[in-house]
Scaffold this motif. Sequence first.
Motif, short mmCIF file in Angstrom:
data_model
loop_
_atom_site.label_atom_id
_atom_site.label_comp_id
_atom_site.label_asym_id
_atom_site.label_seq_id
_atom_site.Cartn_x
_atom_site.Cartn_y
_atom_site.Cartn_z
N LEU A 9 -32.79 -7.67 1.06
CA LEU A 9 -31.54 -7.96 1.76
C LEU A 9 -30.66 -6.72 1.70
O LEU A 9 -30.43 -6.17 0.62
CB LEU A 9 -30.80 -9.11 1.07
N ASP A 10 -30.16 -6.27 2.86
CA ASP A 10 -29.24 -5.13 2.84
C ASP A 10 -27.86 -5.62 2.39
O ASP A 10 -27.66 -6.82 2.15
CB ASP A 10 -29.20 -4.41 4.19
N GLN A 11 -26.92 -4.71 2.25
CA GLN A 11 -25.61 -5.08 1.69
C GLN A 11 -24.89 -6.12 2.54
O GLN A 11 -24.17 -6.98 2.01
CB GLN A 11 -24.72 -3.85 1.50
N TYR A 12 -25.06 -6.08 3.86
CA TYR A 12 -24.40 -7.05 4.73
C TYR A 12 -25.05 -8.43 4.61
O TYR A 12 -24.37 -9.45 4.56
CB TYR A 12 -24.41 -6.56 6.18
N GLU A 13 -26.37 -8.43 4.55
CA GLU A 13 -27.09 -9.69 4.36
C GLU A 13 -26.75 -10.29 2.99
O GLU A 13 -26.60 -11.50 2.87
CB GLU A 13 -28.59 -9.46 4.49
N GLN A 14 -26.64 -9.46 1.97
CA GLN A 14 -26.25 -9.95 0.65
C GLN A 14 -24.89 -10.63 0.71
O GLN A 14 -24.70 -11.69 0.10
CB GLN A 14 -26.20 -8.80 -0.36
N SER A 15 -23.97 -10.05 1.46
CA SER A 15 -22.64 -10.66 1.59
C SER A 15 -22.73 -12.03 2.25
O SER A 15 -22.06 -12.98 1.82
CB SER A 15 -21.71 -9.75 2.41
N ILE A 16 -23.54 -12.13 3.29
CA ILE A 16 -23.71 -13.41 3.98
C ILE A 16 -24.35 -14.44 3.05
O ILE A 16 -23.87 -15.57 2.94
CB ILE A 16 -24.57 -13.23 5.25
N VAL A 17 -25.41 -14.04 2.38
CA VAL A 17 -26.13 -14.94 1.46
C VAL A 17 -25.21 -15.39 0.34
O VAL A 17 -25.14 -16.58 0.01
CB VAL A 17 -27.41 -14.25 0.92
N GLU A 18 -24.49 -14.45 -0.26
CA GLU A 18 -23.63 -14.78 -1.39
C GLU A 18 -22.46 -15.68 -0.97
O GLU A 18 -22.11 -16.62 -1.69
CB GLU A 18 -23.15 -13.50 -2.06
N LEU A 19 -21.88 -15.42 0.20
CA LEU A 19 -20.80 -16.29 0.69
C LEU A 19 -21.33 -17.71 0.91
O LEU A 19 -20.72 -18.69 0.44
CB LEU A 19 -20.22 -15.75 1.99
N SER A 20 -22.46 -17.83 1.60
CA SER A 20 -23.02 -19.15 1.88
C SER A 20 -23.40 -19.86 0.59
O SER A 20 -23.10 -21.05 0.41
CB SER A 20 -24.26 -19.02 2.77
N ALA A 21 -24.05 -19.16 -0.33
CA ALA A 21 -24.47 -19.77 -1.59
C ALA A 21 -23.27 -20.18 -2.43
O ALA A 21 -23.27 -21.26 -3.04
CB ALA A 21 -25.35 -18.79 -2.38
N ASN A 22 -22.25 -19.35 -2.47
CA ASN A 22 -21.03 -19.70 -3.22
C ASN A 22 -20.35 -20.92 -2.63
O ASN A 22 -19.87 -21.78 -3.37
CB ASN A 22 -20.07 -18.52 -3.29
N GLN A 23 -20.31 -21.02 -1.31
CA GLN A 23 -19.70 -22.19 -0.68
C GLN A 23 -20.51 -23.45 -0.96
O GLN A 23 -19.95 -24.51 -1.24
CB GLN A 23 -19.52 -21.97 0.82
N ARG A 24 -21.82 -23.34 -0.90
CA ARG A 24 -22.68 -24.48 -1.24
C ARG A 24 -22.46 -24.89 -2.70
O ARG A 24 -22.34 -26.07 -3.02
CB ARG A 24 -24.16 -24.13 -1.02
N HIS A 25 -22.44 -23.89 -3.57
CA HIS A 25 -22.26 -24.17 -5.00
C HIS A 25 -20.88 -24.80 -5.26
O HIS A 25 -20.79 -25.79 -6.00
CB HIS A 25 -22.42 -22.88 -5.80
N ASN A 26 -19.84 -24.24 -4.65
CA ASN A 26 -18.48 -24.81 -4.83
C ASN A 26 -18.43 -26.25 -4.34
O ASN A 26 -17.79 -27.09 -4.97
CB ASN A 26 -17.44 -23.97 -4.10
N ASN A 27 -19.10 -26.53 -3.24
CA ASN A 27 -19.14 -27.91 -2.75
C ASN A 27 -19.81 -28.82 -3.77
O ASN A 27 -19.32 -29.92 -4.03
CB ASN A 27 -19.88 -27.97 -1.41
N LYS A 28 -20.91 -28.36 -4.34
CA LYS A 28 -21.61 -29.16 -5.35
C LYS A 28 -20.72 -29.39 -6.58
O LYS A 28 -20.64 -30.50 -7.10
CB LYS A 28 -22.91 -28.48 -5.78
N VAL A 29 -20.06 -28.33 -7.04
CA VAL A 29 -19.19 -28.45 -8.21
C VAL A 29 -18.02 -29.39 -7.92
O VAL A 29 -17.70 -30.28 -8.72
CB VAL A 29 -18.67 -27.06 -8.67
N ASN A 30 -17.40 -29.21 -6.75
CA ASN A 30 -16.24 -30.04 -6.40
C ASN A 30 -16.58 -31.51 -6.23
O ASN A 30 -15.74 -32.38 -6.46
CB ASN A 30 -15.57 -29.51 -5.13
N THR A 31 -17.82 -31.79 -5.83
CA THR A 31 -18.22 -33.18 -5.65
C THR A 31 -19.05 -33.70 -6.82
O THR A 31 -19.42 -34.87 -6.85
CB THR A 31 -19.02 -33.35 -4.34
N GLY A 32 -19.40 -32.80 -7.77
CA GLY A 32 -20.21 -33.21 -8.92
C GLY A 32 -21.62 -33.58 -8.52
O GLY A 32 -22.25 -34.45 -9.10
N TRP A 33 -22.16 -32.88 -7.54
CA TRP A 33 -23.40 -33.30 -6.90
C TRP A 33 -24.44 -32.20 -6.89
O TRP A 33 -24.18 -31.09 -6.46
CB TRP A 33 -23.07 -33.66 -5.46
#
Length: 169
Positions: A9-33
């Motif tokens: 993954l180049d630096q731009y792809e890493q940014s996209i992946v990390e943003l998406s993964a962080n949002q997915r993770h935050n959703n899981k944490v916020n919902t306890g799921w």
Amino acid sequence: MIIGKKYILDQYEQSIVELSANQRHNNKVNTGWDGFKTVNKKSDVNLDVVGFGGEFIFCRENNLYPDFKIHNTSKVLKTDDYDATWMGHSVDIKVNRKNHPLMIPEYAKTDCKIFALFTCKYPAYIFEGFTINDIVFQEKNIRMTRVNAFVINKKDLLSLDELQFLLKY
């Protein structure tokens, strides 16, 4: 996809992946799921980053659009079926951070047709191979890992040519 090939993954792809993964993770944490409803603030977001990175690379290399949805899914509740549709078949991308075989917990058994395995040392991924539902979900493949899981050794994974041959029949 070529067995043993390294995909980065180049630096731009890493940014996209990390943003998406962080949002997915935050959703899981916020919902306890997380399928078991056990995600909390101490859960490892790196699992989400590494996993979504594998999905992103698979889609990038096959000219597919990654699934950017942020929602709760569960293998246990059968609401998380697959990561992509490719060649008319459902595909579940699996990613290891260590040199492990393909492992699918018994509770995560699915009707997904194709499984693709990567090994990751982020942001680099090595493609390990494919298998299909009919091969992996056999009683003889069940092993005790941390949980009972269907296990396929890397040497038994399929190349793209072998996969395409099996899908014809």
